[in-house]
Write an enzyme that holds these catalytic residues in place. Structure first.
Site, short mmCIF file in Angstrom:
data_model
loop_
_atom_site.label_atom_id
_atom_site.label_comp_id
_atom_site.label_asym_id
_atom_site.label_seq_id
_atom_site.Cartn_x
_atom_site.Cartn_y
_atom_site.Cartn_z
N ALA A 287 79.56 16.25 53.31
CA ALA A 287 80.96 16.29 53.77
C ALA A 287 81.08 17.32 54.89
CB ALA A 287 81.89 16.64 52.61
N VAL B 77 80.93 17.56 59.44
CA VAL B 77 81.76 17.01 60.52
C VAL B 77 81.58 15.48 60.64
CG1 VAL B 77 82.42 17.33 62.91
CG2 VAL B 77 81.34 19.18 61.70
N ILE B 78 80.32 15.02 60.61
CA ILE B 78 80.08 13.58 60.78
C ILE B 78 80.63 12.81 59.59
CG2 ILE B 78 78.26 11.80 60.86
CD1 ILE B 78 76.67 13.62 62.67
N GLY C 163 73.23 16.80 58.42
CA GLY C 163 72.82 17.72 59.48
C GLY C 163 71.80 17.08 60.41
N ASP D 141 71.01 21.36 71.78
CA ASP D 141 70.83 21.30 70.32
C ASP D 141 69.49 21.86 69.85
OD1 ASP D 141 73.25 20.04 70.10
OD2 ASP D 141 72.51 18.25 69.08
N HIS E 194 109.25 23.39 76.84
CA HIS E 194 109.90 22.92 75.60
C HIS E 194 110.32 21.47 75.77
CE1 HIS E 194 112.28 22.93 71.96
NE2 HIS E 194 113.28 22.40 72.65
P1 FAD Z 1 70.90 15.02 73.11
O1 FAD Z 1 72.28 14.61 73.44
O2 FAD Z 1 70.35 14.76 71.80
O3 FAD Z 1 69.98 14.55 74.29
C1 FAD Z 1 68.61 14.78 74.31
C2 FAD Z 1 67.94 13.71 75.13
O4 FAD Z 1 66.59 14.07 75.33
C3 FAD Z 1 67.93 12.35 74.46
O5 FAD Z 1 68.23 11.35 75.39
C4 FAD Z 1 66.50 12.22 73.97
O6 FAD Z 1 66.08 10.87 73.87
C5 FAD Z 1 65.77 12.95 75.07
N1 FAD Z 1 64.45 13.45 74.69
C6 FAD Z 1 64.09 14.12 73.58
N2 FAD Z 1 62.78 14.45 73.63
C7 FAD Z 1 62.32 13.97 74.80
C8 FAD Z 1 61.03 13.98 75.42
N3 FAD Z 1 59.99 14.59 74.87
N4 FAD Z 1 60.92 13.36 76.62
C9 FAD Z 1 61.97 12.75 77.20
N5 FAD Z 1 63.18 12.71 76.66
C10 FAD Z 1 63.35 13.32 75.48
N6 FAD Z 1 79.39 17.24 69.86
C11 FAD Z 1 80.56 17.65 70.39
O7 FAD Z 1 80.59 18.66 71.09
N7 FAD Z 1 81.72 16.94 70.19
C12 FAD Z 1 81.75 15.83 69.43
O8 FAD Z 1 82.80 15.23 69.26
C13 FAD Z 1 80.54 15.38 68.84
N8 FAD Z 1 80.51 14.26 68.11
C14 FAD Z 1 79.32 13.81 67.60
C15 FAD Z 1 79.32 12.66 66.83
C16 FAD Z 1 78.15 12.18 66.28
C17 FAD Z 1 78.16 10.91 65.46
C18 FAD Z 1 76.92 12.88 66.55
C19 FAD Z 1 75.63 12.35 66.00
C20 FAD Z 1 76.92 14.02 67.30
C21 FAD Z 1 78.12 14.52 67.82
N9 FAD Z 1 78.17 15.69 68.58
C22 FAD Z 1 79.36 16.13 69.10
C23 FAD Z 1 76.96 16.49 68.84
C24 FAD Z 1 76.45 16.18 70.26
O9 FAD Z 1 76.15 14.82 70.36
C25 FAD Z 1 75.23 17.03 70.55
O10 FAD Z 1 75.54 18.39 70.35
C26 FAD Z 1 74.76 16.84 71.99
O11 FAD Z 1 74.47 15.50 72.26
C27 FAD Z 1 73.53 17.69 72.26
O12 FAD Z 1 73.16 17.56 73.59
P2 FAD Z 1 71.65 17.75 74.06
O13 FAD Z 1 71.63 17.42 75.50
O14 FAD Z 1 71.16 19.05 73.60
O15 FAD Z 1 70.82 16.67 73.24
P1 NAD Z 2 76.96 19.28 59.21
O1 NAD Z 2 76.05 20.44 59.18
O2 NAD Z 2 78.29 19.41 59.84
O3 NAD Z 2 77.26 18.77 57.72
C1 NAD Z 2 76.25 18.39 56.84
C2 NAD Z 2 76.76 18.59 55.43
O4 NAD Z 2 75.82 18.00 54.55
C3 NAD Z 2 76.88 20.06 55.04
O5 NAD Z 2 78.15 20.29 54.51
C4 NAD Z 2 75.78 20.25 54.03
O6 NAD Z 2 76.11 21.19 53.03
C5 NAD Z 2 75.65 18.86 53.45
N1 NAD Z 2 74.35 18.58 52.87
C6 NAD Z 2 73.14 18.94 53.30
N2 NAD Z 2 72.18 18.43 52.49
C7 NAD Z 2 72.82 17.75 51.52
C8 NAD Z 2 72.38 16.99 50.40
N3 NAD Z 2 71.09 16.87 50.12
N4 NAD Z 2 73.31 16.40 49.63
C9 NAD Z 2 74.63 16.53 49.90
N5 NAD Z 2 75.10 17.24 50.96
C10 NAD Z 2 74.21 17.83 51.76
O7 NAD Z 2 76.10 18.10 59.85
P2 NAD Z 2 76.53 16.64 60.30
O8 NAD Z 2 77.88 16.30 59.78
O9 NAD Z 2 75.38 15.77 60.00
O10 NAD Z 2 76.64 16.83 61.86
C11 NAD Z 2 75.48 17.26 62.61
C12 NAD Z 2 75.85 18.07 63.80
O11 NAD Z 2 76.50 17.26 64.76
C13 NAD Z 2 76.79 19.20 63.44
O12 NAD Z 2 76.09 20.41 63.61
C14 NAD Z 2 77.90 19.14 64.41
O13 NAD Z 2 77.98 20.32 65.17
C15 NAD Z 2 77.57 17.97 65.34
N6 NAD Z 2 78.78 17.13 65.38
C16 NAD Z 2 79.89 17.64 65.98
C17 NAD Z 2 81.05 16.90 65.98
C18 NAD Z 2 82.26 17.48 66.62
O14 NAD Z 2 82.14 18.42 67.39
N7 NAD Z 2 83.46 16.96 66.34
C19 NAD Z 2 81.09 15.65 65.40
C20 NAD Z 2 79.94 15.16 64.80
C21 NAD Z 2 78.78 15.92 64.80
#
Ligand code: FAD
Ligand code: NAD
Length: 479
Positions: free
Chosen positions: A190, A192-193, A280, A321, A453
């Site tokens: 439970a 963010v995702i 996570g 990340d 306002h």
């Molecule tokens: P990524 O976006 O993961 O990009 C890394 C890229 O590198 C990828 O294209 C990958 O294929 C490529 N790569 C990896 N290894 C190699 C290699 N060896 N050679 C070539 N290419 C490679 N964050 C927010 O801030 N707001 C949100 O609302 C939000 N919502 C999310 C919802 C979901 C469902 C998920 C899964 C994540 C969300 N996040 C959100 C998190 C956000 O997506 C990540 O924090 C962000 O994408 C990280 O950016 P990055 O560039 O570090 O990595």
């Molecule tokens: P998260 O770290 O937000 O939540 C994962 C949850 O899973 C935690 O509460 C943890 O205690 C629980 N958990 C871990 N192992 C477990 C188990 N074995 N059984 C039951 N619960 C367990 O991770 P996420 O929701 O997967 O999101 C991943 C990352 O993506 C987050 O770090 C977040 O920053 C990013 N993200 C951001 C947004 C946004 O900015 N709105 C949206 C989606 C994702």
């Protein structure tokens, strides 16, 4: 002979592609190596965020919110709508179109800025060389760079007790693609995702949404008062959040997933039509660097960096990340800009104290800076001001008056230390707090500022006034 670039970036997500664009703007000859292949089998820029993260999830959150409003909330505004039906295929197609257009937009920006996009997998070698295995080519290519930026991002963590299976047990990517609304949806985690995607499918008609969370505390990293409010509201929306629940096994039989889990009461079993694993994410650092490169990682496989995102190797940076700090797109992008500036010989820093976080559920939850519980634990002397949206004329007019804004300020200097909000449009409102904190503002600075306002922003004004016991639209005794 190796090809030579000023900068080679591995990863084209929001960290890597922003770094590439800024490097190019600063006159550096830049290549970005990215391995992403989208669902249509085509290379695509934008990484997790644009392809399977921020953007598609927000598209579905928006569409599902509108569906829910049309189905059950517009009546409260005196609007009768009959025969509201879900066209899930249409909704998913809209999401895919937005993703396609935005990822193609990055490719156009690369072209316009003269960034070379190399489609394939990159690996850091010794001496700032990068080996690239291009898609569809056998022979690897070697690039030589003055500077290398590692931005490989992260991937969903897997659970041994709940291995992914077809479209029945999925990760966040699979959960953006369900072709039917699941009747009984189980979510492991439970966080963010789990909360965002659980909200989507509940609004679209899932009969039950159960979130099994291992920790006893709900969202332990947010303001405690907000977490309590949120838990109550989510429960009322039909999100059944089971804290302290550890999954011990999953079994798929006849298209149904049975989960065994334990909590303080004992062993339980529950059946679901679909299960999302959202526990996570982990950094994509496996084989990112050859052993000979001697890149230093920490024990969780994050790349070791300092405040300026410098790794242990001269001229090699790492961002996004795959390094310490929250896994957020905007945090990675700001790090991308910082390293581009540093490479170009300019000074730059990221203010890690003002990273905004948002959970895009209803209500939206947003925060920046210190939480009240962290200030208490650190023994800091602070003042707090809270203003409920129930007293906001605009929130009332919108019919969305739950939640509050809390401002925390240093008791002596009055400098804002943290702002926490739960309620309508908090994802937008939080930027006002970020700007105030970035500029070193005080609660008094906000109190002396004029807000239009009727707006939701007035609630930020009132919460700042409340820090000094003088809100205008709620009665507050002097402390
Ligand atoms: P990524 O976006 O993961 O990009 C890394 C890229 O590198 C990828 O294209 C990958 O294929 C490529 N790569 C990896 N290894 C190699 C290699 N060896 N050679 C070539 N290419 C490679 N964050 C927010 O801030 N707001 C949100 O609302 C939000 N919502 C999310 C919802 C979901 C469902 C998920 C899964 C994540 C969300 N996040 C959100 C998190 C956000 O997506 C990540 O924090 C962000 O994408 C990280 O950016 P990055 O560039 O570090 O990595
Ligand atoms: P998260 O770290 O937000 O939540 C994962 C949850 O899973 C935690 O509460 C943890 O205690 C629980 N958990 C871990 N192992 C477990 C188990 N074995 N059984 C039951 N619960 C367990 O991770 P996420 O929701 O997967 O999101 C991943 C990352 O993506 C987050 O770090 C977040 O920053 C990013 N993200 C951001 C947004 C946004 O900015 N709105 C949206 C989606 C994702």
């Amino acid at each position: 002979m190796a090809e030579h670039y000023d900068v080679v970036i591995i990863g084209g997500g929001p960290a890597g592609y922003v770094a590439a664009i800024r490097c190019a703007q600063l006159g550096l000859n830049t290549a970005c190596v990215d391995q992403w292949i989208n669902a249509r089998g085509k290379p695509a820029l934008g990484g997790t965020c644009l392809n399977v993260g921020c953007i598609p999830s927000k598209a579905l959150l928006e569409s599902s919110e509108r569906f829910q409003q049309a189905r059950s909330e517009l009546a409260g505004h005196g609007i009768r709508v009959g025969g509201v039906e879900l066209d899930l295929a249409g909704m998913l197609a809209r999401k895919d179109k937005i993703v396609r257009e935005l990822t193609q937009g990055i490719a156009q920006l690369f072209k316009a800025n003269k960034v070379t996009w190399i489609q394939g997998r990159g690996q850091l070698l010794a001496n700032k060389q990068v080996a690239v295995q291009e898609h569809g080519r056998e022979k690897p290519r070697t690039l030589d760079a003055e500077h290398v930026v590692l931005a490989p991002g992260s991937s969903p963590m897997q659970l041994d007790t709940a291995p992914l299976q077809d479209d029945l047990i999925v990760d966040s990517t699979g959960a953006l693609e369900f072709r039917d609304v699941p009747g009984r949806l189980g979510i492991i985690g439970a966080g963010v995702i789990g909360l965002e995607l659980g909200s989507v499918w509940r609004r679209l008609g899932a009969d039950t949404v159960t979130l099994l969370e291992a920790q006893e505390t709900f969202l332990p990293f947010i303001d405690e008062q907000m977490a309590r409010d949120a838990l109550r509201t989510y429960a009322a929306q039909g999100l059944d959040i089971q804290l302290g629940s550890r999954v011990t096994a999953c079994e798929v039989k006849n298209g149904t997933v049975t989960i065994n889990y334990q909590n303080s009461v004992g062993e339980h079993q529950a059946e679901f039509d679909k299960v999302i694993v959202a526990v996570g994410r982990r950094p994509n650092t496996n084989k990112l660097a050859a052993d000979e490169a001697m890149l230093l990682m920490d024990e969780w496989c994050f790349i070791h960096v300092d405040e300026q995102c410098k790794t242990n190797l001269p001229g090699v940076y790492a961002i996004g990340d795959a390094v310490r700090g929250p896994m957020l797109a905007h945090k990675g992008s700001e790090e991308g800009v910082m390293v581009a500036e540093l490479i170009a010989g300019r000074s730059a820093r990221v203010n890690y104290g003002t990273i905004p976080s948002v959970i895009y559920t209803l209500p939206e939850i947003a925060w920046v800076g210190e939480t009240e519980q962290a200030l208490k634990a650190a023994g800091r002397d602070y003042r707090s001001g809270v203003f409920p949206f129930a007293a906001s004329g605009r929130a009332r007019a919108m019919g969305d008056a739950g939640g509050f804004i809390k401002v925390l300020a240093d008791a002596e200097s009055d400098r804002i230390l943290g702002v926490h909000m739960i309620g309508p449009h908090c994802s937008e409102l939080i930027s006002e707090a970020v700007i105030a904190m970035q500029l070193g503002g005080s609660a008094e600075d906000i109190a002396m500022t004029m807000f239009a306002h009727p707006t939701l922003s007035e609630s930020f004004h009132e919460a700042a006034l409340a820090v000094h016991d003088r809100p205008l639209h709620i009665f507050q005794r002097k402390t």
